[in-house]
Design a protein around this motif. Structure first.
Motif, mmCIF file in Angstrom:
data_model
loop_
_atom_site.group_PDB
_atom_site.id
_atom_site.type_symbol
_atom_site.label_atom_id
_atom_site.label_comp_id
_atom_site.label_asym_id
_atom_site.label_seq_id
_atom_site.Cartn_x
_atom_site.Cartn_y
_atom_site.Cartn_z
ATOM 1 N N ASN A 106 0.649 -1.182 -0.037
ATOM 2 C CA ASN A 106 -0.020 0.027 -0.153
ATOM 3 C C ASN A 106 0.808 1.136 0.045
ATOM 4 O O ASN A 106 0.234 2.518 0.407
ATOM 5 N N GLY A 107 2.230 1.202 -0.449
ATOM 6 C CA GLY A 107 3.147 2.240 -0.333
ATOM 7 C C GLY A 107 2.509 3.432 -1.395
ATOM 8 O O GLY A 107 2.104 3.079 -2.130
ATOM 9 N N LEU A 108 3.016 4.505 -1.240
ATOM 10 C CA LEU A 108 2.359 5.711 -2.050
ATOM 11 C C LEU A 108 3.841 6.637 -1.938
ATOM 12 O O LEU A 108 4.235 7.064 -0.878
ATOM 13 N N LEU A 109 4.044 7.056 -3.135
ATOM 14 C CA LEU A 109 5.112 8.045 -3.250
ATOM 15 C C LEU A 109 4.699 9.346 -4.149
ATOM 16 O O LEU A 109 4.113 9.195 -4.950
ATOM 17 N N LEU A 110 4.945 10.573 -3.562
ATOM 18 C CA LEU A 110 4.747 11.894 -4.159
ATOM 19 C C LEU A 110 6.369 12.415 -4.420
ATOM 20 O O LEU A 110 7.202 12.321 -3.550
ATOM 21 N N SER A 111 6.565 12.528 -5.576
ATOM 22 C CA SER A 111 8.057 12.851 -6.080
ATOM 23 C C SER A 111 8.066 14.154 -6.622
ATOM 24 O O SER A 111 7.284 14.501 -7.562
ATOM 25 N N SER A 112 9.110 14.845 -6.519
ATOM 26 C CA SER A 112 9.428 16.036 -7.353
ATOM 27 C C SER A 112 9.711 15.625 -8.938
ATOM 28 O O SER A 112 9.533 16.562 -9.933
ATOM 29 N N ALA A 120 2.729 8.326 -7.245
ATOM 30 C CA ALA A 120 2.692 6.786 -7.722
ATOM 31 C C ALA A 120 2.425 6.102 -6.530
ATOM 32 O O ALA A 120 2.645 6.236 -5.380
ATOM 33 N N ASP A 121 1.785 4.778 -6.850
ATOM 34 C CA ASP A 121 1.923 3.766 -5.746
ATOM 35 C C ASP A 121 2.453 2.621 -6.287
ATOM 36 O O ASP A 121 2.767 2.308 -7.203
ATOM 37 N N THR A 122 2.452 1.572 -5.036
ATOM 38 C CA THR A 122 3.183 0.446 -5.364
ATOM 39 C C THR A 122 2.195 -0.735 -6.296
ATOM 40 O O THR A 122 2.804 -1.604 -6.736
ATOM 41 N N ALA A 123 0.995 -0.015 -6.557
ATOM 42 C CA ALA A 123 0.381 -1.007 -7.545
ATOM 43 C C ALA A 123 0.415 -0.486 -9.061
ATOM 44 O O ALA A 123 -0.284 -1.045 -9.821
ATOM 45 N N GLY A 124 1.160 0.391 -9.232
ATOM 46 C CA GLY A 124 1.494 0.960 -10.649
ATOM 47 C C GLY A 124 0.563 2.052 -10.954
ATOM 48 O O GLY A 124 0.524 2.414 -12.252
ATOM 49 N N ASN A 125 -0.107 2.607 -10.151
ATOM 50 C CA ASN A 125 -0.841 3.997 -10.540
ATOM 51 C C ASN A 125 -0.154 5.068 -10.763
ATOM 52 O O ASN A 125 0.886 4.978 -9.943
#
Length: 162
Positions: A106-112, A120-125
């Motif tokens: 369920n990880g979520l990444l907000l990136s510059s 992006a999330d770990t499910a490929g969205n």
């Protein structure tokens, strides 16, 4: 007695304009998931930072506050992984934000994203992030400004009556 009135008037004016020197500025950001099974779903959030730290023209600062709403969950600065948050700047303007929530499925990444911020999330969205150009006034700034106006009005009405 006249000196006291002038001092109070100066203090009231300082109170009025102190809101303009508020250290924290809040920005909105948001976007829509473009790729993945959640395509078309939107996300939004806000972040703030201490503007006084921009005097040295840094490229990266830590946020004072951060919230992200996505899929019915609100992610915050407090729930982000330690050391994962920051704001990227270009000529003093925020152009990206970084944060990581969770490392599992369920990880979520907000990136510059090197000038192209994304979520992006770990499910490929995946979705692009847009940061609003105009800051949102802090409620404390409005309250301080109104208090200054009230103080000036009170002093002026007493001055006329006296």
């Amino acid at each position: 007695m006249n000196n006291i009135k002038h001092s109070l008037l100066a203090l009231a004016a300082c109170t009025l304009f102190a809101g303009a020197a508020q250290a924290n500025t809040t920005y909105n950001f948001g976007g829509v998931i473009e790729d993945g099974v959640l395509a078309g779903q939107s996300f939004s959030g806000q972040f703030s930072f201490d503007e006084t730290l921009l005097a040295a023209s840094p490229d990266y600062l830590m946020p004072s506050t951060l919230t992200l709403s996505f899929q019915g969950t609100v992610y915050t600065l407090a729930t982000a992984l330690d050391g994962s948050t920051g704001i990227s700047f270009d000529v003093g303007k925020p152009v990206g934000i970084d944060a990581v929530w969770g490392t599992d499925a369920n990880g979520l990444l907000l990136s510059s994203g090197f000038g192209s911020p994304y979520l992006a999330d770990t499910a490929g969205n995946f979705g692009s992030v847009t940061i609003s150009a105009s800051p949102v006034p802090e409620p404390a700034s409005w309250a301080l400004g109104l208090a200054g106006l009230a103080a000036i009005g009170l002093l002026m009405s007493r001055r006329r009556a006296g």
